[in-house]
Design an enzyme around this catalytic site. Structure first.
Site, PDB file in Angstrom:
ATOM      1  N   CYS A 136       2.135  -5.678   1.976  1.00  0.00           N
ATOM      2  CA  CYS A 136       2.608  -6.224   3.319  1.00  0.00           C
ATOM      3  C   CYS A 136       4.012  -6.058   3.454  1.00  0.00           C
ATOM      4  CB  CYS A 136       2.338  -7.834   3.198  1.00  0.00           C
ATOM      5  SG  CYS A 136       3.084  -8.992   4.518  1.00  0.00           S
ATOM      6  N   CYS A 139       6.128  -8.929   4.672  1.00  0.00           N
ATOM      7  CA  CYS A 139       6.476 -10.036   3.466  1.00  0.00           C
ATOM      8  C   CYS A 139       7.199  -9.770   2.344  1.00  0.00           C
ATOM      9  CB  CYS A 139       5.055 -10.546   2.710  1.00  0.00           C
ATOM     10  SG  CYS A 139       3.476 -10.660   3.684  1.00  0.00           S
ATOM     11  N   ASP A 140       7.059  -8.444   1.950  1.00  0.00           N
ATOM     12  CA  ASP A 140       8.087  -7.884   0.822  1.00  0.00           C
ATOM     13  C   ASP A 140       9.230  -6.811   1.162  1.00  0.00           C
ATOM     14  OD1 ASP A 140       6.340  -9.574  -0.771  1.00  0.00           O
ATOM     15  OD2 ASP A 140       4.715  -8.108  -0.785  1.00  0.00           O
TER      16      ASP A 140
END
Length: 319
Positions: A136, A139-140
């Site tokens: 992701c 997300c990261d």
């Protein structure tokens, strides 16, 4: 064995399931939540969560899920280990089998079974998950600002991940197994406008290198057989997700990949009294905060359904 009768059953944990439990508990629905095969969901394999509101300094994924669980327990949710292995939504109340043996009859069922990222299955992928390996970018990606990263995939998801990372990272290598992409033409055009994205055609990943963190990626050209090493600190697998919805097939309406279809603006499915939230029904956003939002919706929809049913039953009894 006599079935256990439950007003509100929540199948699966994670942000969606625990949020549904918090709202359902506060509404007096006495929810029972079965955590599934991965208690806490995908966030339990995420190191740092920096984009969830309310945590200015960030929080680890496992710690966040522990907090979610504690909050659900605080309001009285009955949280249990176990996994739903079979359902029967042809009658009412709804029947759910836990671990292949325990039968439950539930007046309302909230599905929050999530989705699992598809992985390549290569050497180093599992070992370095959360230490440079991710599924992701949204997300990261922040953790790789100014660094060199690799994205694997050929569809719209891979193109979107690469484009997102290009705004943060110094260099983005996009590995495509064939000599063309499946992504839409408009997404491919977008990639062409970003100078720090390099597409490596006919390229497959052989191995991820690094002991404590990702250091480099060994790749191979599948036409020439030539191998090379890409120095990178981030490796993003963007080959899709599989919703954990197999046991509901034949009962609930789904799209071609297995995501549960809900009635627009709600968590309601085609079966009355069955609601879906989180990544089991979301193939677009797939974020913790959106999952939590749909968990709230599912609990409110379930509460409304149960109240209306009580009224209907009472009217039938007095008729």
């Amino acid at each position: 064995m006599t079935p256990e009768k439950i007003d509100c059953l929540i199948i699966g944990s994670g942000p969606a399931g625990y949020t549904a439990a918090i709202y359902a508990s506060r509404a007096g629905l006495n929810p029972v939540l079965y955590q599934g095969s991965q208690p806490g969901g995908q966030l339990t394999i995420t190191t740092e969560v920096d984009n969830y509101p309310g945590y200015p300094d960030g929080i680890s994924g496992p710690e966040m899920m522990i907090n979610f669980e504690k909050q659900a327990r605080r309001f009285g949710t009955d949280i249990r280990y176990g996994m739903a292995t079979e359902v029967d939504f042809t009658g009412y109340p709804h029947k759910v089998i836990i671990d292949g043996k325990k039968e439950i009859e539930a007046n309302a069922v909230i599905i929050s079974t999530g989705a699992s990222a598809k992985w390549l299955g290569i050497d180093g992928e599992e070992r370095l998950n959360g230490r440079g390996v991710s599924a992701c970018a949204v997300c990261d990606g922040f953790f790789f600002r100014g660094q060199d990263v690799v994205v694997v995939g050929a569809g719209d998801t891979a193109a979107e991940e690469a484009s997102y990372l290009a705004k943060l990272c110094r260099k983005v290598y996009l590995l495509v197994r064939r000599d063309e992409m499946r992504a839409s033409k408009i997404m491919q055009k977008r990639l062409e406008t970003l100078p720090n994205i390099e597409i490596l055609w006919n390229t497959e990943t052989v191995r991820l290198n690094g002991e404590e963190e990702l250091e480099s990626v060994l790749v191979r050209n599948n036409k020439t057989g030539e191998e090379s090493v890409l120095t990178a600190t981030g490796f993003f697998v963007a080959i899709g997700h599989k919703p954990n919805t197999d046991i509901f097939k034949g009962y609930l309406h789904m799209d071609e990949t297995g995501y549960i279809q809900t009635i627009k603006g709600s968590s309601c499915t085609n079966i009355k009294g069955v609601f879906a939230c989180g990544d089991a029904q979301d193939n677009v956003y797939r974020q913790a905060v959106t999952a939590a939002g749909t968990g709230c919706m599912a609990a409110l929809d379930a509460e409304r359904f149960l109240v209306e049913r009580e009224v209907e039953v009472a009217m039938e009894e007095t008729a």
